[in-house]
Motif scaffolding. Structure first.
Motif, PDB file in Angstrom:
ATOM      1  N   TYR A   1       1.054  -1.314   0.552  1.00 20.47           N
ATOM      2  CA  TYR A   1       0.385   0.088  -0.384  1.00 20.47           C
ATOM      3  C   TYR A   1       0.618   1.496   0.122  1.00 20.47           C
ATOM      4  O   TYR A   1       1.635   1.702   0.636  1.00 20.47           O
ATOM      5  N   LEU A   2       0.542   2.422  -0.845  1.00 16.04           N
ATOM      6  CA  LEU A   2       1.114   3.411  -0.909  1.00 16.04           C
ATOM      7  C   LEU A   2       0.198   4.173  -0.301  1.00 16.04           C
ATOM      8  O   LEU A   2      -1.002   4.706  -1.240  1.00 16.04           O
ATOM      9  N   LEU A   3       0.327   5.368  -0.229  1.00 16.80           N
ATOM     10  CA  LEU A   3      -1.146   6.131   1.198  1.00 16.80           C
ATOM     11  C   LEU A   3      -0.507   7.744   0.195  1.00 16.80           C
ATOM     12  O   LEU A   3       1.173   7.895   1.438  1.00 16.80           O
ATOM     13  N   LEU A   4      -0.471   8.557   0.307  1.00 16.99           N
ATOM     14  CA  LEU A   4       0.405   9.965   0.148  1.00 16.99           C
ATOM     15  C   LEU A   4      -0.895  10.758   0.004  1.00 16.99           C
ATOM     16  O   LEU A   4      -2.013  10.682  -0.428  1.00 16.99           O
ATOM     17  N   LEU A   5      -0.055  11.850   0.869  1.00 18.92           N
ATOM     18  CA  LEU A   5      -0.409  12.830   1.697  1.00 18.92           C
ATOM     19  C   LEU A   5       0.169  14.233   1.080  1.00 18.92           C
ATOM     20  O   LEU A   5       0.953  14.428   1.566  1.00 18.92           O
ATOM     21  N   ASP A   6      -1.222  14.549   0.357  1.00 22.17           N
ATOM     22  CA  ASP A   6      -0.480  16.006  -0.006  1.00 22.17           C
ATOM     23  C   ASP A   6      -0.692  16.657   0.312  1.00 22.17           C
ATOM     24  O   ASP A   6      -1.959  17.144   0.791  1.00 22.17           O
ATOM     25  N   ARG A   7      -0.284  18.079   0.411  1.00 21.09           N
ATOM     26  CA  ARG A   7      -0.608  19.537   1.323  1.00 21.09           C
ATOM     27  C   ARG A   7      -1.484  19.421   2.733  1.00 21.09           C
ATOM     28  O   ARG A   7      -2.021  19.868   3.051  1.00 21.09           O
ATOM     29  N   ALA A   8       0.004  18.910   3.119  1.00 21.17           N
ATOM     30  CA  ALA A   8      -0.241  18.649   4.595  1.00 21.17           C
ATOM     31  C   ALA A   8      -0.209  20.247   5.750  1.00 21.17           C
ATOM     32  O   ALA A   8      -0.626  19.735   6.790  1.00 21.17           O
ATOM     33  N   ARG A   9       0.165  21.203   4.798  1.00 21.23           N
ATOM     34  CA  ARG A   9       0.429  21.734   5.757  1.00 21.23           C
ATOM     35  C   ARG A   9      -0.401  22.194   6.765  1.00 21.23           C
ATOM     36  O   ARG A   9      -0.200  23.427   7.572  1.00 21.23           O
ATOM     37  N   ARG A  10      -1.342  22.831   6.010  1.00 19.56           N
ATOM     38  CA  ARG A  10      -2.503  23.587   6.540  1.00 19.56           C
ATOM     39  C   ARG A  10      -3.038  23.162   8.113  1.00 19.56           C
ATOM     40  O   ARG A  10      -3.098  22.779   8.686  1.00 19.56           O
ATOM     41  N   PHE A  11      -2.816  21.370   7.687  1.00 18.84           N
ATOM     42  CA  PHE A  11      -3.925  20.349   8.613  1.00 18.84           C
ATOM     43  C   PHE A  11      -3.050  20.297   9.696  1.00 18.84           C
ATOM     44  O   PHE A  11      -2.911  20.539  10.908  1.00 18.84           O
ATOM     45  N   ALA A  12      -1.751  19.717   9.730  1.00 18.18           N
ATOM     46  CA  ALA A  12      -0.143  20.567  10.386  1.00 18.18           C
ATOM     47  C   ALA A  12      -0.351  21.582  11.124  1.00 18.18           C
ATOM     48  O   ALA A  12       0.201  21.594  12.492  1.00 18.18           O
ATOM     49  N   THR A  13      -0.140  23.073  10.908  1.00 19.48           N
ATOM     50  CA  THR A  13      -0.165  24.353  11.438  1.00 19.48           C
ATOM     51  C   THR A  13      -1.726  24.444  12.116  1.00 19.48           C
ATOM     52  O   THR A  13      -1.855  25.018  13.253  1.00 19.48           O
ATOM     53  N   ASN A  14      -2.654  24.745  11.675  1.00 19.36           N
ATOM     54  CA  ASN A  14      -3.831  24.650  12.418  1.00 19.36           C
ATOM     55  C   ASN A  14      -4.771  23.534  13.720  1.00 19.36           C
ATOM     56  O   ASN A  14      -5.111  23.756  14.719  1.00 19.36           O
ATOM     57  N   ASP A  15      -4.322  22.453  13.599  1.00 18.91           N
ATOM     58  CA  ASP A  15      -4.174  21.500  14.372  1.00 18.91           C
ATOM     59  C   ASP A  15      -3.370  20.130  14.689  1.00 18.91           C
ATOM     60  O   ASP A  15      -3.498  19.145  14.307  1.00 18.91           O
ATOM     61  N   PRO A  16      -2.239  20.661  14.935  1.00 23.07           N
ATOM     62  CA  PRO A  16      -1.254  19.985  15.104  1.00 23.07           C
ATOM     63  C   PRO A  16      -1.353  18.930  16.440  1.00 23.07           C
ATOM     64  O   PRO A  16      -0.999  17.545  15.692  1.00 23.07           O
ATOM     65  N   GLU A  17      -2.274  18.733  17.245  1.00 21.33           N
ATOM     66  CA  GLU A  17      -2.330  17.369  17.887  1.00 21.33           C
ATOM     67  C   GLU A  17      -2.954  16.404  17.001  1.00 21.33           C
ATOM     68  O   GLU A  17      -2.527  15.417  17.561  1.00 21.33           O
ATOM     69  N   SER A  18      -3.456  16.703  16.470  1.00 20.52           N
ATOM     70  CA  SER A  18      -4.543  15.756  15.101  1.00 20.52           C
ATOM     71  C   SER A  18      -3.260  14.970  14.338  1.00 20.52           C
ATOM     72  O   SER A  18      -3.677  14.255  14.666  1.00 20.52           O
ATOM     73  N   TRP A  19      -3.037  15.795  13.951  1.00 17.73           N
ATOM     74  CA  TRP A  19      -1.797  15.879  12.933  1.00 17.73           C
ATOM     75  C   TRP A  19      -0.536  14.992  12.944  1.00 17.73           C
ATOM     76  O   TRP A  19      -0.802  13.811  12.646  1.00 17.73           O
ATOM     77  N   HIS A  20      -0.573  15.107  14.612  1.00 22.76           N
ATOM     78  CA  HIS A  20       1.020  13.975  15.051  1.00 22.76           C
ATOM     79  C   HIS A  20      -0.002  12.227  15.711  1.00 22.76           C
ATOM     80  O   HIS A  20       0.311  11.842  15.445  1.00 22.76           O
ATOM     81  N   THR A  21      -1.416  12.949  15.533  1.00 23.85           N
ATOM     82  CA  THR A  21      -1.258  11.321  16.157  1.00 23.85           C
ATOM     83  C   THR A  21      -2.606  10.601  14.902  1.00 23.85           C
ATOM     84  O   THR A  21      -1.973   9.452  14.902  1.00 23.85           O
ATOM     85  N   ALA A  22      -2.674  10.935  13.960  1.00 18.22           N
ATOM     86  CA  ALA A  22      -2.799  10.757  12.462  1.00 18.22           C
ATOM     87  C   ALA A  22      -1.359  10.040  12.129  1.00 18.22           C
ATOM     88  O   ALA A  22      -1.102   8.898  11.942  1.00 18.22           O
ATOM     89  N   LEU A  23       0.127  10.978  12.053  1.00 20.46           N
ATOM     90  CA  LEU A  23       1.278  10.433  11.975  1.00 20.46           C
ATOM     91  C   LEU A  23       1.651   8.859  13.201  1.00 20.46           C
ATOM     92  O   LEU A  23       1.492   8.623  12.288  1.00 20.46           O
ATOM     93  N   ASP A  24       1.313   9.164  14.190  1.00 16.66           N
ATOM     94  CA  ASP A  24       1.945   7.862  15.099  1.00 16.66           C
ATOM     95  C   ASP A  24       0.678   6.442  14.760  1.00 16.66           C
ATOM     96  O   ASP A  24       1.322   5.839  14.582  1.00 16.66           O
ATOM     97  N   ILE A  25      -0.537   7.270  14.208  1.00 13.07           N
ATOM     98  CA  ILE A  25      -1.874   5.457  13.715  1.00 13.07           C
ATOM     99  C   ILE A  25      -0.840   5.417  12.847  1.00 13.07           C
ATOM    100  O   ILE A  25      -1.137   4.565  12.590  1.00 13.07           O
ATOM    101  N   LEU A  26      -0.449   6.549  11.900  1.00 12.37           N
ATOM    102  CA  LEU A  26      -0.196   5.654  10.304  1.00 12.37           C
ATOM    103  C   LEU A  26       1.104   5.007  10.262  1.00 12.37           C
ATOM    104  O   LEU A  26       2.131   3.393   9.727  1.00 12.37           O
ATOM    105  N   ARG A  27       1.844   5.515  11.973  1.00  9.48           N
ATOM    106  CA  ARG A  27       3.563   5.127  12.241  1.00  9.48           C
ATOM    107  C   ARG A  27       3.547   2.981  12.160  1.00  9.48           C
ATOM    108  O   ARG A  27       3.652   2.066  11.995  1.00  9.48           O
ATOM    109  N   ASP A  28       2.450   2.555  13.297  1.00  5.79           N
ATOM    110  CA  ASP A  28       1.905   1.703  14.016  1.00  5.79           C
ATOM    111  C   ASP A  28       1.308   0.924  12.833  1.00  5.79           C
ATOM    112  O   ASP A  28       1.615  -0.080  12.556  1.00  5.79           O
ATOM    113  N   ALA A  29       0.951   1.614  12.361  1.00  5.26           N
ATOM    114  CA  ALA A  29       0.016   1.014  11.449  1.00  5.26           C
ATOM    115  C   ALA A  29       1.279   0.024   9.946  1.00  5.26           C
ATOM    116  O   ALA A  29       0.957  -1.274   9.182  1.00  5.26           O
TER     117      ALA A  29
END
Length: 134
Positions: free
Chosen positions: A86-114
């Motif tokens: 599987y290849l997951l491409l997350l494009d134009r992530a800056r707005r999400f990462a900047t506006n909701d950094p806690e959720s952004w890091h949660t998403a990355l943690d879940i994807l890293r674990d997956a």
């Protein structure tokens, strides 16, 4: 450009470099018979929008909720989209990462674990992020 993608060596989260175009990455995924999901996060600025966009693009089952537990369950399952990788491409992530950094890091943690879970099964789950520094 020569990129060899062999499971499980590229499992994990990677910075999407400018020299890798979306069509090139999708072509590589297709060569390996992988499923690829290009998620354009333009306009996404919070958890709910992110989860909705992922559910839509990755065709999550309709019963899946819009919460982190459901997201985690879906990215670790993908039985509706069987593939050798599987290849997951997350494009134009800056707005999400900047506006909701806690959720952004949660998403990355879940994807890293997956990625680690899929790798333990001998299946590549490679996540590429463009638009923000990891």
């Amino acid at each position: 450009m020569s990129i060899i993608m062999k499971p499980p060596f590229l499992s994990g989260i990677h910075q999407w470099k400018p020299l890798y175009t979306l069509p090139a990455l999708e072509a590589l995924a297709n060569l390996g018979g992988w499923r690829h999901f290009a998620i354009d996060l333009r306009g996404v600025s919070n958890k709910i929008q992110f989860l909705g966009k992922c559910a839509l693009v990755m065709s999550f089952p309709t019963y899946a909720g819009r919460n982190w537990d459901a997201f985690e369950e879906c990215v670790n399952d993908l039985s509706w989209a069987p593939a050798p990788g599987y290849l997951l491409l997350l494009d134009r992530a800056r707005r999400f990462a900047t506006n909701d950094p806690e959720s952004w890091h949660t998403a990355l943690d879940i994807l890293r674990d997956a990625s680690a879970q899929w790798q333990s099964r001998g299946v590549t789950f490679s996540v590429w992020v463009r638009g923000t520094v990891l």
